[in-house]
Write a protein that holds these residues in place. Structure first.
Motif, PDB file in Angstrom:
ATOM      1  N   ASN A 122      24.258 -17.965 -46.548  1.00  0.00           N
ATOM      2  CA  ASN A 122      22.891 -18.466 -46.740  1.00  0.00           C
ATOM      3  C   ASN A 122      21.854 -17.394 -46.443  1.00  0.00           C
ATOM      4  O   ASN A 122      20.806 -17.324 -47.095  1.00  0.00           O
ATOM      5  N   ASP A 123      22.138 -16.547 -45.448  1.00  0.00           N
ATOM      6  CA  ASP A 123      21.220 -15.453 -45.127  1.00  0.00           C
ATOM      7  C   ASP A 123      21.080 -14.506 -46.308  1.00  0.00           C
ATOM      8  O   ASP A 123      19.966 -14.095 -46.672  1.00  0.00           O
ATOM      9  N   ALA A 124      22.223 -14.169 -46.927  1.00  0.00           N
ATOM     10  CA  ALA A 124      22.197 -13.277 -48.096  1.00  0.00           C
ATOM     11  C   ALA A 124      21.487 -13.944 -49.273  1.00  0.00           C
ATOM     12  O   ALA A 124      20.767 -13.275 -50.029  1.00  0.00           O
ATOM     13  N   LYS A 125      21.671 -15.261 -49.439  1.00  0.00           N
ATOM     14  CA  LYS A 125      21.019 -15.978 -50.538  1.00  0.00           C
ATOM     15  C   LYS A 125      19.501 -15.976 -50.383  1.00  0.00           C
ATOM     16  O   LYS A 125      18.770 -15.846 -51.365  1.00  0.00           O
ATOM     17  N   LEU A 126      19.032 -16.112 -49.134  1.00  0.00           N
ATOM     18  CA  LEU A 126      17.585 -16.078 -48.892  1.00  0.00           C
ATOM     19  C   LEU A 126      17.023 -14.699 -49.236  1.00  0.00           C
ATOM     20  O   LEU A 126      15.986 -14.575 -49.897  1.00  0.00           O
ATOM     21  N   ARG A 127      17.740 -13.655 -48.815  1.00  0.00           N
ATOM     22  CA  ARG A 127      17.285 -12.301 -49.129  1.00  0.00           C
ATOM     23  C   ARG A 127      17.382 -12.026 -50.636  1.00  0.00           C
ATOM     24  O   ARG A 127      16.560 -11.303 -51.194  1.00  0.00           O
ATOM     25  N   LEU A 128      18.401 -12.611 -51.271  1.00  0.00           N
ATOM     26  CA  LEU A 128      18.544 -12.472 -52.722  1.00  0.00           C
ATOM     27  C   LEU A 128      17.348 -13.102 -53.437  1.00  0.00           C
ATOM     28  O   LEU A 128      16.792 -12.521 -54.377  1.00  0.00           O
ATOM     29  N   ALA A 129      16.951 -14.286 -52.989  1.00  0.00           N
ATOM     30  CA  ALA A 129      15.796 -14.959 -53.588  1.00  0.00           C
ATOM     31  C   ALA A 129      14.533 -14.120 -53.409  1.00  0.00           C
ATOM     32  O   ALA A 129      13.709 -13.987 -54.323  1.00  0.00           O
ATOM     33  N   ASN A 130      14.362 -13.531 -52.227  1.00  0.00           N
ATOM     34  CA  ASN A 130      13.203 -12.663 -51.978  1.00  0.00           C
ATOM     35  C   ASN A 130      13.211 -11.446 -52.904  1.00  0.00           C
ATOM     36  O   ASN A 130      12.171 -11.032 -53.418  1.00  0.00           O
ATOM     37  N   ALA A 131      14.407 -10.880 -53.101  1.00  0.00           N
ATOM     38  CA  ALA A 131      14.530  -9.720 -53.996  1.00  0.00           C
ATOM     39  C   ALA A 131      14.190 -10.101 -55.432  1.00  0.00           C
ATOM     40  O   ALA A 131      13.503  -9.350 -56.142  1.00  0.00           O
ATOM     41  N   TYR A 132      14.669 -11.272 -55.868  1.00  0.00           N
ATOM     42  CA  TYR A 132      14.316 -11.762 -57.214  1.00  0.00           C
ATOM     43  C   TYR A 132      12.804 -11.921 -57.352  1.00  0.00           C
ATOM     44  O   TYR A 132      12.224 -11.564 -58.390  1.00  0.00           O
ATOM     45  N   ALA A 133      12.162 -12.459 -56.309  1.00  0.00           N
ATOM     46  CA  ALA A 133      10.709 -12.673 -56.360  1.00  0.00           C
ATOM     47  C   ALA A 133       9.963 -11.345 -56.479  1.00  0.00           C
ATOM     48  O   ALA A 133       9.030 -11.212 -57.277  1.00  0.00           O
ATOM     49  N   HIS A 134      10.381 -10.354 -55.688  1.00  0.00           N
ATOM     50  CA  HIS A 134       9.728  -9.034 -55.743  1.00  0.00           C
ATOM     51  C   HIS A 134       9.997  -8.341 -57.078  1.00  0.00           C
ATOM     52  O   HIS A 134       9.177  -7.544 -57.537  1.00  0.00           O
ATOM     53  N   ALA A 135      11.144  -8.652 -57.698  1.00  0.00           N
ATOM     54  CA  ALA A 135      11.476  -8.062 -59.003  1.00  0.00           C
ATOM     55  C   ALA A 135      10.829  -8.842 -60.152  1.00  0.00           C
ATOM     56  O   ALA A 135      11.106  -8.564 -61.324  1.00  0.00           O
ATOM     57  N   GLU A 136       9.977  -9.846 -59.801  1.00  0.00           N
ATOM     58  CA  GLU A 136       9.257 -10.683 -60.767  1.00  0.00           C
ATOM     59  C   GLU A 136      10.201 -11.521 -61.628  1.00  0.00           C
ATOM     60  O   GLU A 136       9.899 -11.851 -62.768  1.00  0.00           O
ATOM     61  N   LYS A 137      11.339 -11.878 -61.056  1.00  0.00           N
ATOM     62  CA  LYS A 137      12.273 -12.800 -61.707  1.00  0.00           C
ATOM     63  C   LYS A 137      12.133 -14.141 -60.990  1.00  0.00           C
ATOM     64  O   LYS A 137      12.986 -14.557 -60.203  1.00  0.00           O
ATOM     65  N   TYR A 138      11.014 -14.795 -61.298  1.00  0.00           N
ATOM     66  CA  TYR A 138      10.579 -15.930 -60.486  1.00  0.00           C
ATOM     67  C   TYR A 138      11.439 -17.178 -60.677  1.00  0.00           C
ATOM     68  O   TYR A 138      11.630 -17.942 -59.728  1.00  0.00           O
ATOM     69  N   TYR A 139      11.937 -17.401 -61.874  1.00  0.00           N
ATOM     70  CA  TYR A 139      12.757 -18.587 -62.108  1.00  0.00           C
ATOM     71  C   TYR A 139      14.064 -18.515 -61.311  1.00  0.00           C
ATOM     72  O   TYR A 139      14.516 -19.516 -60.748  1.00  0.00           O
ATOM     73  N   ALA A 140      14.666 -17.327 -61.275  1.00  0.00           N
ATOM     74  CA  ALA A 140      15.898 -17.153 -60.493  1.00  0.00           C
ATOM     75  C   ALA A 140      15.611 -17.358 -59.007  1.00  0.00           C
ATOM     76  O   ALA A 140      16.393 -17.995 -58.291  1.00  0.00           O
ATOM     77  N   ALA A 141      14.470 -16.819 -58.542  1.00  0.00           N
ATOM     78  CA  ALA A 141      14.089 -16.984 -57.138  1.00  0.00           C
ATOM     79  C   ALA A 141      13.861 -18.455 -56.809  1.00  0.00           C
ATOM     80  O   ALA A 141      14.322 -18.956 -55.772  1.00  0.00           O
ATOM     81  N   GLU A 142      13.154 -19.170 -57.710  1.00  0.00           N
ATOM     82  CA  GLU A 142      12.869 -20.589 -57.492  1.00  0.00           C
ATOM     83  C   GLU A 142      14.164 -21.387 -57.370  1.00  0.00           C
ATOM     84  O   GLU A 142      14.297 -22.243 -56.479  1.00  0.00           O
ATOM     85  N   SER A 143      15.127 -21.113 -58.224  1.00  0.00           N
ATOM     86  CA  SER A 143      16.392 -21.848 -58.209  1.00  0.00           C
ATOM     87  C   SER A 143      17.128 -21.674 -56.880  1.00  0.00           C
ATOM     88  O   SER A 143      17.653 -22.637 -56.311  1.00  0.00           O
TER      89      SER A 143
END
Length: 438
Positions: free
Chosen positions: A299-320
């Motif tokens: 879960n820790d890695a998933k949270l950081r993954l979502a943050n990375a998606y958000a910074h990479a402007e891949k917002y739909y992946a981050a939202e999911s």
């Protein structure tokens, strides 16, 4: 076992790591025309594309359809692939060689490989494909690297064999030789072992006697020094023989550069997947951070993954990912705030996109003629026609020769789509079974 994670799309090896790996598998099949082979692909999930078969034509057809896009989940889980081998019905007396084709292995997968090798007396071969950090730097590329040292060390730990891809077929010949040499002793247990090694005693005794003659130690040492100095040195060899590599492990080197805030170098030195991903994240290499965070199932890695998606402007992946984490941690304030921020950006972008689309449609309507409008109306009318879709069961297809022919033609036209649907169905079925067990 073929790695089909996103890093295998890297084009440091043309046309890509995955395509080159598929070419190498085809070469291996050609060298073993009578051998039984099974193909397992893995990323976040693992799937058996074909069970053990000696029909290599069918295997090649399915192999050609394998892409990273057919995989339903991201990740790099060798453990899931090993589970499929355990499920296969293989006799204990059968000489089995497991060939793992990849560019890197996570810590969790390393533990799974160790347990697997302890439980089964299979021959374990690891085949690395890709470019190392030094080679990527020389090419000016920023891509996930081939972790040569780690793969080689893991291979030694499980009493296996590691080799990396070559331009020619030398690597394939080595693999075939290993497979055959493992096959023969298993099947020829009745053949007695012939030990002819005692002949080596005599040259060894000669060297042993010469070693203790006065002055010979200096002569041998001088010869070895001159030989080492005359060998060609490359950047990779220089790195391996450097002072840091001699005294510090790769992770210790990574920690040193991390605390010095040289995150790029730290990421290149780290073997630990989480630290590597975090270093890339702090260096704002978000695409590489996404690649490595997606390999960790926590879960820790998933949270950081979502943050990375958000910074990479891949917002739909981050939202999911934020939404899936919120279902597990409904009161986590950081997840709630990040999800709200991402959804606000998505809403603003959708609103802007809708406004731009409306303006474009209005401009287009002004420019179109009556003739174009009539044609457009005809097209709409055509699209609105109802189409009857007839569905057939597997039994009906098999009994009807014409239906079977149609099904095979459609399958051959787009085998990748067929595999993608098949693998997605398998994952959905596993999720349903998991939820019902809970």
């Amino acid at each position: 076992m073929l790695d089909t994670s996103n890093s295998m799309n890297s084009v440091d090896i043309q046309p890509s790591r995955l395509e080159r790996a598929k070419q190498k598998v085809s070469d291996l099949l050609a060298e073993r025309p009578e051998g039984y082979t099974s193909l397992i692909v893995y990323s976040g999930s693992a799937h058996s594309i074909l069970p053990l078969t000696n029909d290599h034509n069918i295997l090649r057809n399915y192999l050609s359809a394998v892409t990273t896009k057919i995989m339903p989940q991201q990740g790099k889980s060798v453990a899931n692939a090993l589970t499929l081998i355990k499920q296969a019905t293989i006799s204990d007396d059968t000489p089995v060689t497991v060939l793992l084709i990849t560019d890197d292995i996570t810590e969790q997968s390393q533990q799974a490989l160790t347990r697997f090798s302890e439980q089964h007396r299979y021959q374990m071969l690891i085949y690395g494909i890709g470019s190392t950090n030094e080679e990527l730097s020389a090419k000016g590329l920023t891509l996930p690297s081939l972790n040569n040292q780690k793969l080689s060390r893991i291979s030694d730990e499980i009493d296996g064999f590691y080799l990396s891809a070559t331009i020619n077929k030398q690597d394939i010949h080595q693999l075939v030789s290993r497979i055959k040499s493992f096959y023969n002793p298993i099947n020829d247990k009745h053949i007695p072992w012939v030990d002819s090694g005692y002949w080596l005693v005599f040259p060894a005794m000669l060297l042993y006697l010469l070693w203790f003659r006065r002055g010979w130690t200096i002569r041998w040492s001088s010869f070895i020094v001159v030989l080492c100095l005359s060998l060609p040195s490359t950047q990779g060899q220089a790195a391996e023989n450097s002072f840091a590599n001699f005294w510090l492990t790769p992770n210790q080197q990574g920690q040193l550069y991390f605390y010095l805030k040289d995150y790029k170098t730290a990421a290149e030195r780290f073997e630990n997947t989480m630290w590597k991903a975090t270093s890339y994240y702090l260096n704002e290499d978000f695409d590489l951070a996404i690649e490595y965070f997606s390999r960790i199932d926590s879960n820790d890695a998933k949270l950081r993954l979502a943050n990375a998606y958000a910074h990479a402007e891949k917002y739909y992946a981050a939202e999911s990912i934020y939404q899936s984490l919120l279902a597990v941690f409904p009161n986590n304030q950081a997840i709630i705030e990040n999800l709200a921020a991402v959804q606000k950006i998505i809403k603003a972008r959708e609103s802007l996109s809708e406004h731009q689309k409306q303006e474009q449609n209005e401009r287009s309507d002004d420019e179109t003629s009556d003739q174009f409008k009539q044609a457009k109306g005809k097209q709409i009318k055509t699209n609105q026609r109802k189409q009857e879709v007839q569905q057939y069961s597997a039994e009906q297809i098999l009994k009807n020769e014409q239906l079977a022919k149609m099904w095979m033609e459609n399958l051959q036209k787009n085998p990748s789509k067929f595999l993608a649907n098949k693998l997605q169905i398998q994952v959905n079925k596993q999720k349903l079974l998991g939820s019902s067990n809970e």
